[in-house]
Design an enzyme around this catalytic site. Structure first.
Site, PDB file in Angstrom:
ATOM      1  N   HIS A 181       0.840  -1.208   0.000  1.00  0.00           N
ATOM      2  CA  HIS A 181       0.000   0.000   0.000  1.00  0.00           C
ATOM      3  C   HIS A 181       0.877   1.261   0.000  1.00  0.00           C
ATOM      4  CE1 HIS A 181      -3.109  -2.714   2.175  1.00  0.00           C
ATOM      5  NE2 HIS A 181      -3.473  -2.589   0.914  1.00  0.00           N
ATOM      6  N   LYS A 237     -17.213  -7.273   7.527  1.00  0.00           N
ATOM      7  CA  LYS A 237     -15.899  -7.874   7.758  1.00  0.00           C
ATOM      8  C   LYS A 237     -15.537  -7.683   9.229  1.00  0.00           C
ATOM      9  CE  LYS A 237     -13.873  -7.081   3.178  1.00  0.00           C
ATOM     10  NZ  LYS A 237     -12.839  -6.318   2.467  1.00  0.00           N
ATOM     11  N   ARG A 287      -2.296  -6.413  -8.557  1.00  0.00           N
ATOM     12  CA  ARG A 287      -1.310  -7.471  -8.331  1.00  0.00           C
ATOM     13  C   ARG A 287      -1.461  -8.626  -9.303  1.00  0.00           C
ATOM     14  NH1 ARG A 287      -2.981  -7.864  -2.264  1.00  0.00           N
ATOM     15  NH2 ARG A 287      -4.804  -7.163  -3.399  1.00  0.00           N
ATOM     16  N   SER A 322      -2.860  -7.821   2.808  1.00  0.00           N
ATOM     17  CA  SER A 322      -3.310  -7.694   4.192  1.00  0.00           C
ATOM     18  C   SER A 322      -3.767  -9.050   4.719  1.00  0.00           C
ATOM     19  CB  SER A 322      -4.457  -6.691   4.289  1.00  0.00           C
ATOM     20  OG  SER A 322      -4.029  -5.424   3.875  1.00  0.00           O
TER      21      SER A 322
HETATM   22  P1  ADP Z   1      -9.723  -3.817  -0.679  1.00  0.00           P
HETATM   23  O1  ADP Z   1     -10.346  -4.594   0.436  1.00  0.00           O
HETATM   24  O2  ADP Z   1     -10.539  -2.658  -1.147  1.00  0.00           O
HETATM   25  O3  ADP Z   1      -9.174  -4.642  -1.815  1.00  0.00           O
HETATM   26  P2  ADP Z   1      -7.023  -3.553   0.316  1.00  0.00           P
HETATM   27  O4  ADP Z   1      -6.668  -2.866   1.583  1.00  0.00           O
HETATM   28  O5  ADP Z   1      -6.816  -5.016   0.255  1.00  0.00           O
HETATM   29  O6  ADP Z   1      -8.504  -3.105   0.013  1.00  0.00           O
HETATM   30  O7  ADP Z   1      -6.216  -2.913  -0.894  1.00  0.00           O
HETATM   31  C1  ADP Z   1      -6.327  -1.563  -1.236  1.00  0.00           C
HETATM   32  C2  ADP Z   1      -5.652  -1.335  -2.583  1.00  0.00           C
HETATM   33  O8  ADP Z   1      -4.286  -1.602  -2.492  1.00  0.00           O
HETATM   34  C3  ADP Z   1      -6.172  -2.244  -3.696  1.00  0.00           C
HETATM   35  O9  ADP Z   1      -6.184  -1.518  -4.904  1.00  0.00           O
HETATM   36  C4  ADP Z   1      -5.149  -3.329  -3.768  1.00  0.00           C
HETATM   37  O10 ADP Z   1      -5.091  -3.913  -5.048  1.00  0.00           O
HETATM   38  C5  ADP Z   1      -3.897  -2.545  -3.481  1.00  0.00           C
HETATM   39  N1  ADP Z   1      -2.835  -3.390  -2.953  1.00  0.00           N
HETATM   40  C6  ADP Z   1      -2.886  -4.210  -1.897  1.00  0.00           C
HETATM   41  N2  ADP Z   1      -1.720  -4.838  -1.706  1.00  0.00           N
HETATM   42  C7  ADP Z   1      -0.892  -4.415  -2.705  1.00  0.00           C
HETATM   43  C8  ADP Z   1       0.453  -4.726  -3.096  1.00  0.00           C
HETATM   44  N3  ADP Z   1       1.186  -5.603  -2.421  1.00  0.00           N
HETATM   45  N4  ADP Z   1       0.943  -4.081  -4.177  1.00  0.00           N
HETATM   46  C9  ADP Z   1       0.197  -3.205  -4.867  1.00  0.00           C
HETATM   47  N5  ADP Z   1      -1.074  -2.876  -4.563  1.00  0.00           N
HETATM   48  C10 ADP Z   1      -1.617  -3.479  -3.494  1.00  0.00           C
END
Ligand code: ADP
Length: 170
Positions: A41, A65, A114, A151
């Protein structure tokens, strides 16, 4: 000749201040669950700051969630991370991302990509958001070194008492 030079310089100044002003006003929402906020992130935010003047990190509050951290504590810890970066703002929200965009005056939504799975999901939402509000989604490919960081993996490791510090930004 002197007048022509003056006119030329004045025009250049006008063009410069106009382009500067328009680019200075680009605001992007970076929405997500951020449960927790990972180095993946942080990489998207850092790269987004090279494209947008301001980034609003929108921490989604999802009743369905069961989060590791409450939305408030997620906001607090992410805000602490960016305390020295006035171009980043962190807020919690529980409505649609396009409504948050409208409140914040943002014309863009920033997301990370990703995998093909991410792509399918992002495409549907991006098309819908554009149709409903005109807000454009900008997708950045994950840096390969972070492609496996998520996450959910961090939560899983934490549940088994593993050290996850290498996945969390400091
Ligand atoms: P959501 O539940 O909305 O998917 P996340 O917190 O999992 O929220 O992710 C928020 C954003 O960050 C999403 O666009 C996700 O694709 C991106 N993201 C998460 N992990 C990575 C990573 N390792 N590299 C690049 N982008 C990421």
């Amino acid at each position: 000749l002197f007048t022509r030079i003056l006119v030329y310089l004045f025009t250049r100044l006008l063009v410069y201040s106009f382009t500067k002003r328009t680019s200075m006003h680009s605001i992007a929402i970076f929405p997500g669950s951020f449960d927790p906020f990972t180095v993946g992130h942080a990489d998207i935010v850092a790269r987004g700051l090279g494209m947008f003047e301001r980034i609003v990190i929108g921490v989604g509050v999802n009743e369905h969630k069961r989060p590791l951290q409450t939305a408030d504590s997620r906001v607090e810890s992410i805000a602490r991370l960016y305390a020295g970066e006035p171009r980043v703002k962190v807020v919690a929200y529980s409505d649609l991302t396009i409504d948050l965009a409208r409140r914040e005056g943002a014309d863009f939504i920033l997301r990370g990509l990703r995998s093909v799975k991410d792509f399918e999901y992002e495409r549907d939402i991006a098309v819908m958001n554009k149709a409903l509000s005109g807000v454009e989604t900008v997708l950045l490919f994950t840096d390969p070194q972070y492609s496996a960081v998520s996450s959910s993996v961090v939560r899983e490791l934490l549940a088994f008492g593993k050290d996850v510090s290498e996945f969390l930004p400091h």
